[in-house]
Design a protein around this motif. Sequence first.
Motif, PDB file in Angstrom:
ATOM      1  N   HIS A  44      -8.065  10.493   3.411  1.00 15.34           N
ATOM      2  CA  HIS A  44      -7.090   9.812   2.562  1.00 15.34           C
ATOM      3  C   HIS A  44      -6.845  10.650   1.310  1.00 15.34           C
ATOM      4  O   HIS A  44      -7.766  11.290   0.799  1.00 15.34           O
ATOM      5  CB  HIS A  44      -7.598   8.431   2.125  1.00 15.34           C
ATOM      6  CG  HIS A  44      -7.790   7.482   3.252  1.00 15.34           C
ATOM      7  ND1 HIS A  44      -6.752   6.771   3.811  1.00 15.34           N
ATOM      8  CD2 HIS A  44      -8.896   7.138   3.953  1.00 15.34           C
ATOM      9  CE1 HIS A  44      -7.218   6.023   4.799  1.00 15.34           C
ATOM     10  NE2 HIS A  44      -8.515   6.230   4.906  1.00 15.34           N
ATOM     11  N   PHE A 103     -13.836   4.670   6.661  1.00 18.02           N
ATOM     12  CA  PHE A 103     -14.817   3.684   6.219  1.00 18.02           C
ATOM     13  C   PHE A 103     -16.185   4.010   6.822  1.00 18.02           C
ATOM     14  O   PHE A 103     -16.287   4.346   8.005  1.00 18.02           O
ATOM     15  CB  PHE A 103     -14.407   2.271   6.667  1.00 18.02           C
ATOM     16  CG  PHE A 103     -13.284   1.686   5.866  1.00 18.02           C
ATOM     17  CD1 PHE A 103     -13.542   0.743   4.877  1.00 18.02           C
ATOM     18  CD2 PHE A 103     -11.970   2.069   6.096  1.00 18.02           C
ATOM     19  CE1 PHE A 103     -12.508   0.200   4.128  1.00 18.02           C
ATOM     20  CE2 PHE A 103     -10.929   1.533   5.354  1.00 18.02           C
ATOM     21  CZ  PHE A 103     -11.198   0.593   4.365  1.00 18.02           C
ATOM     22  N   ASN A 137       0.830  -1.204   0.000  1.00 18.54           N
ATOM     23  CA  ASN A 137       0.000   0.000   0.000  1.00 18.54           C
ATOM     24  C   ASN A 137       0.861   1.249   0.000  1.00 18.54           C
ATOM     25  O   ASN A 137       1.935   1.275   0.571  1.00 18.54           O
ATOM     26  CB  ASN A 137      -0.892   0.035   1.250  1.00 18.54           C
ATOM     27  CG  ASN A 137      -2.105  -0.846   1.108  1.00 18.54           C
ATOM     28  OD1 ASN A 137      -2.442  -1.278   0.020  1.00 18.54           O
ATOM     29  ND2 ASN A 137      -2.757  -1.108   2.208  1.00 18.54           N
ATOM     30  N   LYS A 196     -10.903   2.142  -2.150  1.00 15.40           N
ATOM     31  CA  LYS A 196     -11.701   1.085  -1.525  1.00 15.40           C
ATOM     32  C   LYS A 196     -12.908   1.689  -0.791  1.00 15.40           C
ATOM     33  O   LYS A 196     -14.030   1.197  -0.909  1.00 15.40           O
ATOM     34  CB  LYS A 196     -10.821   0.304  -0.543  1.00 15.40           C
ATOM     35  CG  LYS A 196     -11.476  -0.939   0.001  1.00 15.40           C
ATOM     36  CD  LYS A 196     -10.705  -1.759   1.002  1.00 15.40           C
ATOM     37  CE  LYS A 196      -9.248  -1.609   1.140  1.00 15.40           C
ATOM     38  NZ  LYS A 196      -8.653  -2.456   2.187  1.00 15.40           N
ATOM     39  N   TYR A 207       0.842   4.796   1.530  1.00  7.30           N
ATOM     40  CA  TYR A 207       0.112   5.405   2.630  1.00  7.30           C
ATOM     41  C   TYR A 207      -0.004   6.909   2.516  1.00  7.30           C
ATOM     42  O   TYR A 207       0.862   7.582   1.969  1.00  7.30           O
ATOM     43  CB  TYR A 207       0.769   5.040   3.968  1.00  7.30           C
ATOM     44  CG  TYR A 207       0.544   3.598   4.299  1.00  7.30           C
ATOM     45  CD1 TYR A 207      -0.696   3.168   4.725  1.00  7.30           C
ATOM     46  CD2 TYR A 207       1.549   2.664   4.137  1.00  7.30           C
ATOM     47  CE1 TYR A 207      -0.929   1.833   4.996  1.00  7.30           C
ATOM     48  CE2 TYR A 207       1.326   1.329   4.412  1.00  7.30           C
ATOM     49  CZ  TYR A 207       0.085   0.923   4.842  1.00  7.30           C
ATOM     50  OH  TYR A 207      -0.147  -0.387   5.106  1.00  7.30           O
ATOM     51  N   CYS A 262      -4.273   7.187  -2.652  1.00  6.38           N
ATOM     52  CA  CYS A 262      -4.198   6.096  -1.675  1.00  6.38           C
ATOM     53  C   CYS A 262      -5.132   4.954  -2.079  1.00  6.38           C
ATOM     54  O   CYS A 262      -6.305   5.186  -2.373  1.00  6.38           O
ATOM     55  CB  CYS A 262      -4.588   6.639  -0.300  1.00  6.38           C
ATOM     56  SG  CYS A 262      -4.671   5.392   0.985  1.00  6.38           S
ATOM     57  N   THR A 289      -6.550   2.870  -0.207  1.00 11.57           N
ATOM     58  CA  THR A 289      -7.660   2.817   0.750  1.00 11.57           C
ATOM     59  C   THR A 289      -8.756   3.806   0.356  1.00 11.57           C
ATOM     60  O   THR A 289      -9.938   3.514   0.505  1.00 11.57           O
ATOM     61  CB  THR A 289      -7.156   3.080   2.181  1.00 11.57           C
ATOM     62  OG1 THR A 289      -6.146   2.108   2.491  1.00 11.57           O
ATOM     63  CG2 THR A 289      -8.265   2.976   3.202  1.00 11.57           C
ATOM     64  N   TYR A 290      -8.374   4.958  -0.174  1.00 16.83           N
ATOM     65  CA  TYR A 290      -9.344   5.955  -0.648  1.00 16.83           C
ATOM     66  C   TYR A 290     -10.279   5.319  -1.669  1.00 16.83           C
ATOM     67  O   TYR A 290     -11.495   5.462  -1.597  1.00 16.83           O
ATOM     68  CB  TYR A 290      -8.607   7.150  -1.256  1.00 16.83           C
ATOM     69  CG  TYR A 290      -9.513   8.178  -1.896  1.00 16.83           C
ATOM     70  CD1 TYR A 290     -10.055   9.214  -1.136  1.00 16.83           C
ATOM     71  CD2 TYR A 290      -9.828   8.107  -3.251  1.00 16.83           C
ATOM     72  CE1 TYR A 290     -10.891  10.155  -1.721  1.00 16.83           C
ATOM     73  CE2 TYR A 290     -10.665   9.045  -3.835  1.00 16.83           C
ATOM     74  CZ  TYR A 290     -11.190  10.067  -3.068  1.00 16.83           C
ATOM     75  OH  TYR A 290     -12.033  10.996  -3.640  1.00 16.83           O
ATOM     76  N   HIS A 292      -5.506   2.712   9.424  1.00 15.42           N
ATOM     77  CA  HIS A 292      -5.553   3.339   8.106  1.00 15.42           C
ATOM     78  C   HIS A 292      -6.187   2.409   7.076  1.00 15.42           C
ATOM     79  O   HIS A 292      -7.047   2.816   6.299  1.00 15.42           O
ATOM     80  CB  HIS A 292      -4.134   3.727   7.665  1.00 15.42           C
ATOM     81  CG  HIS A 292      -4.051   4.209   6.249  1.00 15.42           C
ATOM     82  ND1 HIS A 292      -3.965   3.347   5.183  1.00 15.42           N
ATOM     83  CD2 HIS A 292      -4.045   5.461   5.738  1.00 15.42           C
ATOM     84  CE1 HIS A 292      -3.916   4.047   4.059  1.00 15.42           C
ATOM     85  NE2 HIS A 292      -3.951   5.337   4.368  1.00 15.42           N
ATOM     86  N   ASP A 293      -5.764   1.158   7.066  1.00 13.78           N
ATOM     87  CA  ASP A 293      -6.196   0.212   6.035  1.00 13.78           C
ATOM     88  C   ASP A 293      -7.602  -0.333   6.231  1.00 13.78           C
ATOM     89  O   ASP A 293      -8.234  -0.753   5.261  1.00 13.78           O
ATOM     90  CB  ASP A 293      -5.242  -0.989   5.991  1.00 13.78           C
ATOM     91  CG  ASP A 293      -3.871  -0.642   5.458  1.00 13.78           C
ATOM     92  OD1 ASP A 293      -3.674   0.496   4.961  1.00 13.78           O
ATOM     93  OD2 ASP A 293      -2.979  -1.503   5.540  1.00 13.78           O
ATOM     94  N   HIS A 294      -8.101  -0.338   7.474  1.00 16.29           N
ATOM     95  CA  HIS A 294      -9.355  -1.050   7.735  1.00 16.29           C
ATOM     96  C   HIS A 294     -10.449  -0.242   8.435  1.00 16.29           C
ATOM     97  O   HIS A 294     -11.583  -0.727   8.539  1.00 16.29           O
ATOM     98  CB  HIS A 294      -9.071  -2.312   8.562  1.00 16.29           C
ATOM     99  CG  HIS A 294      -8.062  -3.205   7.927  1.00 16.29           C
ATOM    100  ND1 HIS A 294      -8.312  -3.946   6.797  1.00 16.29           N
ATOM    101  CD2 HIS A 294      -6.767  -3.447   8.240  1.00 16.29           C
ATOM    102  CE1 HIS A 294      -7.232  -4.613   6.449  1.00 16.29           C
ATOM    103  NE2 HIS A 294      -6.278  -4.332   7.305  1.00 16.29           N
TER     104      HIS A 294
END
Length: 182
Positions: free
Chosen positions: A162, A28, A3, A171, A5, A166, A168-169, A22-24
Amino acid sequence: MANTYCDFVKGKGKRTVHESYHDHEYGFPLQSDNELFARLVLEINQAGLSWETILKKKDNFYKAFSNFDIAKVSRFNSKKFDALMQDAGIIRNRLKINAAIENAKTIVGLQKEFGSFQNWLNHHHPQTKEAWMKLFKKTFKFTGGEIVNEFLMSTGYLPGCHSESCPTYKKILRLKPMWMRR
């Protein structure tokens, strides 16, 4: 592929509580009132401290606050308050503990009026950060500007948690309902 970050986690080192958050979790959308309440209480407790401290104590908070069951916390009495003040696993601050209990009572009222805390948030979305801050200050205890900003960003109601580059953004964007992308 590793990833990439955002600034949130850069420089904090690999395999930290920040990386997992950050990832989970960060940004969210949350699915229940109890999850939203938990995030609000954790953000309140972070005031004046590092987020790392809160993340490391998160499991203790869940245990101490009955898994953030809003109905249960709203019924905490002075005996339970005193026990929380003695619990070294959480932040032992009178104002913060009182805010958690009083905010649970407020959320019970919002649930009666709007059907859920989430419906109350959705009813007011979208708003400017300043309008949200005014609303929270009027509605809840111990909710200053930074607490409100982080609560709303970390739950997806305000943008900015994010960078667009990123992973994660991207996702999170797929998980958000269309109305929340405004």
